[in-house]
Enzyme design. Structure first.
Site, PDB file in Angstrom:
ATOM      1  N   CYS A 267     -47.165  15.814 -90.226  1.00 21.50           N
ATOM      2  CA  CYS A 267     -46.752  16.341 -89.016  1.00 21.50           C
ATOM      3  C   CYS A 267     -47.625  17.570 -88.501  1.00 21.50           C
ATOM      4  CB  CYS A 267     -45.270  16.372 -88.741  1.00 21.50           C
ATOM      5  SG  CYS A 267     -44.856  16.936 -87.206  1.00 21.50           S
TER       6      CYS A 267
ATOM      7  N   VAL B  97     -46.255  11.529 -75.892  1.00 19.47           N
ATOM      8  CA  VAL B  97     -44.902  11.844 -75.985  1.00 19.47           C
ATOM      9  C   VAL B  97     -44.798  12.060 -77.279  1.00 19.47           C
ATOM     10  CG1 VAL B  97     -42.422  10.943 -75.628  1.00 19.47           C
ATOM     11  CG2 VAL B  97     -44.082  10.416 -74.007  1.00 19.47           C
ATOM     12  N   GLU B  98     -44.100  13.562 -77.366  1.00 17.20           N
ATOM     13  CA  GLU B  98     -43.791  13.902 -78.740  1.00 17.20           C
ATOM     14  C   GLU B  98     -42.485  13.040 -79.259  1.00 17.20           C
ATOM     15  OE1 GLU B  98     -41.482  15.195 -81.520  1.00 17.20           O
ATOM     16  OE2 GLU B  98     -40.411  16.130 -79.627  1.00 17.20           O
TER      17      GLU B  98
ATOM     18  N   ASP C 290     -46.544  12.053 -93.167  1.00 14.38           N
ATOM     19  CA  ASP C 290     -46.689  10.886 -92.598  1.00 14.38           C
ATOM     20  C   ASP C 290     -47.589   9.713 -93.120  1.00 14.38           C
ATOM     21  OD1 ASP C 290     -45.414  11.672 -90.149  1.00 14.38           O
ATOM     22  OD2 ASP C 290     -47.217  12.715 -89.437  1.00 14.38           O
TER      23      ASP C 290
ATOM     24  N   LYS D  63     -40.181  13.233 -81.701  1.00 12.86           N
ATOM     25  CA  LYS D  63     -38.658  13.702 -81.654  1.00 12.86           C
ATOM     26  C   LYS D  63     -38.000  13.509 -80.369  1.00 12.86           C
ATOM     27  CE  LYS D  63     -35.426  16.871 -83.439  1.00 12.86           C
ATOM     28  NZ  LYS D  63     -35.395  18.032 -84.186  1.00 12.86           N
TER      29      LYS D  63
ATOM     30  N   GLY E  52     -37.434   8.455 -87.553  1.00 13.64           N
ATOM     31  CA  GLY E  52     -36.424   8.469 -86.615  1.00 13.64           C
ATOM     32  C   GLY E  52     -36.299   7.039 -85.968  1.00 13.64           C
TER      33      GLY E  52
ATOM     34  N   GLU F 268     -51.824   9.801 -83.366  1.00 16.07           N
ATOM     35  CA  GLU F 268     -52.900   9.486 -82.341  1.00 16.07           C
ATOM     36  C   GLU F 268     -54.014  10.326 -82.632  1.00 16.07           C
ATOM     37  OE1 GLU F 268     -48.700   9.500 -80.100  1.00 16.07           O
ATOM     38  OE2 GLU F 268     -49.804  10.644 -81.825  1.00 16.07           O
TER      39      GLU F 268
END
Length: 275
Positions: free
Chosen positions: A182, A81-82, A189, A84, A251, A222
């Site tokens: 990213c 799952v992305e 990151d 954001k 976030g 990942e």
């Protein structure tokens, strides 16, 4: 097929405060795995362990509730799952009424199951349990003690080598110097990594230089961990190998991928000081 470029990353987004599962944006793992020579069944086991620090909803009387959530996504899932979209999805709980934390937990589990195409684990912790959440650094011998020259800032697997003519060893090595960017936005990151292995002794200077070489590399968390695993696995030929990274949150979410060559229990999802 969903691609990172079609996600909400790097775009202005409307924040929805009523529950909306359609906000989740799954991305297939297959394309990036093919880049590192992984097709079909992966040569590793493991999971992506997420921590959600900004989970809130309303009870049936409209009173806000808060919790932490630990979500475990198996690496066998066809999708990730992305991040954001995950944040926007969790924000959609903010003004939605649920009967209790169990109702929230089961809703998250069902939605993430559907998005990633596999069964996930979800645990929520209420405020009465917050003081039981420990902080601990990764165990192992720190590579960061080494005074090495670093000139590679995109992945350089040729820096990896092992002493194949020497007796095998069991080692756990760590570094706090992992940084990548990213895949879509290029935002930094920051992470820490632990590498545990049995087999020919890996040259520590080369391993540290290799980890530093991710510094300007654009890839999701990942994908970076799987790239590290495959590079060490193929070039150093350990008998057993585990790679575990913990990334700082963004976030309100952190992502902590773990990959191992042999089935074993997942490490405890314990945050580090930088998280």
């Amino acid at each position: 097929m969903n691609t990172p470029e079609h996600s909400q990353l790097g775009k202005s987004s409307a924040y929805v405060d009523q529950y909306d599962a359609s906000l989740l944006f799954p991305i297939p793992r297959a394309e990036k795995r093919a880049e590192i020579g992984v097709t079909g069944t992966p040569p590793f086991f493991g999971a992506d362990m997420w921590t959600a620090f900004e989970l809130s909803w309303l009870n049936m009387r409209g009173k806000p509730q808060v919790a932490l959530a630990h979500i475990t996504v198996p690496c066998e899932s066809p999708n990730i799952v992305e991040s954001k979209s995950f944040k926007l999805y969790l924000n959609s709980f903010n003004n939605t009424r649920f009967s209790d934390a169990r109702d929230v937990r089961e809703r998250i589990r069902a939605d993430i199951n559907a998005a990633v195409g596999a069964g996930v684990g979800v645990k929520t912790l209420g405020p009465e349990l917050f003081d039981r959440e420990p902080v601990h650094e990764l165990d192992g011998l720190s590579l960061d003690r080494l005074d090495v020259e670093c000139i590679h800032f995109t992945p350089a697997p040729e820096l990896l080598f092992a002493e194949f003519d020497e007796p095998p060893v069991d080692e756990t090595l760590t570094s706090n110097l992992l940084k990548s960017n990213c895949l879509v936005t290029g935002q930094p990151d920051w992470g820490s990594v632990q590498i545990s292995y049995s087999g020919p002794q890996i040259n520590q200077e080369g391993l540290l230089q290799y980890l530093v070489s991710f510094r300007n590399h654009n890839e999701f968390h990942e994908q970076c961990v799987e790239r590290i695993f495959m590079d060490v696995w193929t070039r150093c030929r350990p008998l057993k190998l585990s790679v575990y990274a913990r990334y700082t949150r963004r976030g309100g979410l952190d992502i902590n991928p773990f990959r191992t060559s042999h089935p074993q229990a997942l490490p405890a999802n314990i945050r580090m000081a930088r998280q």
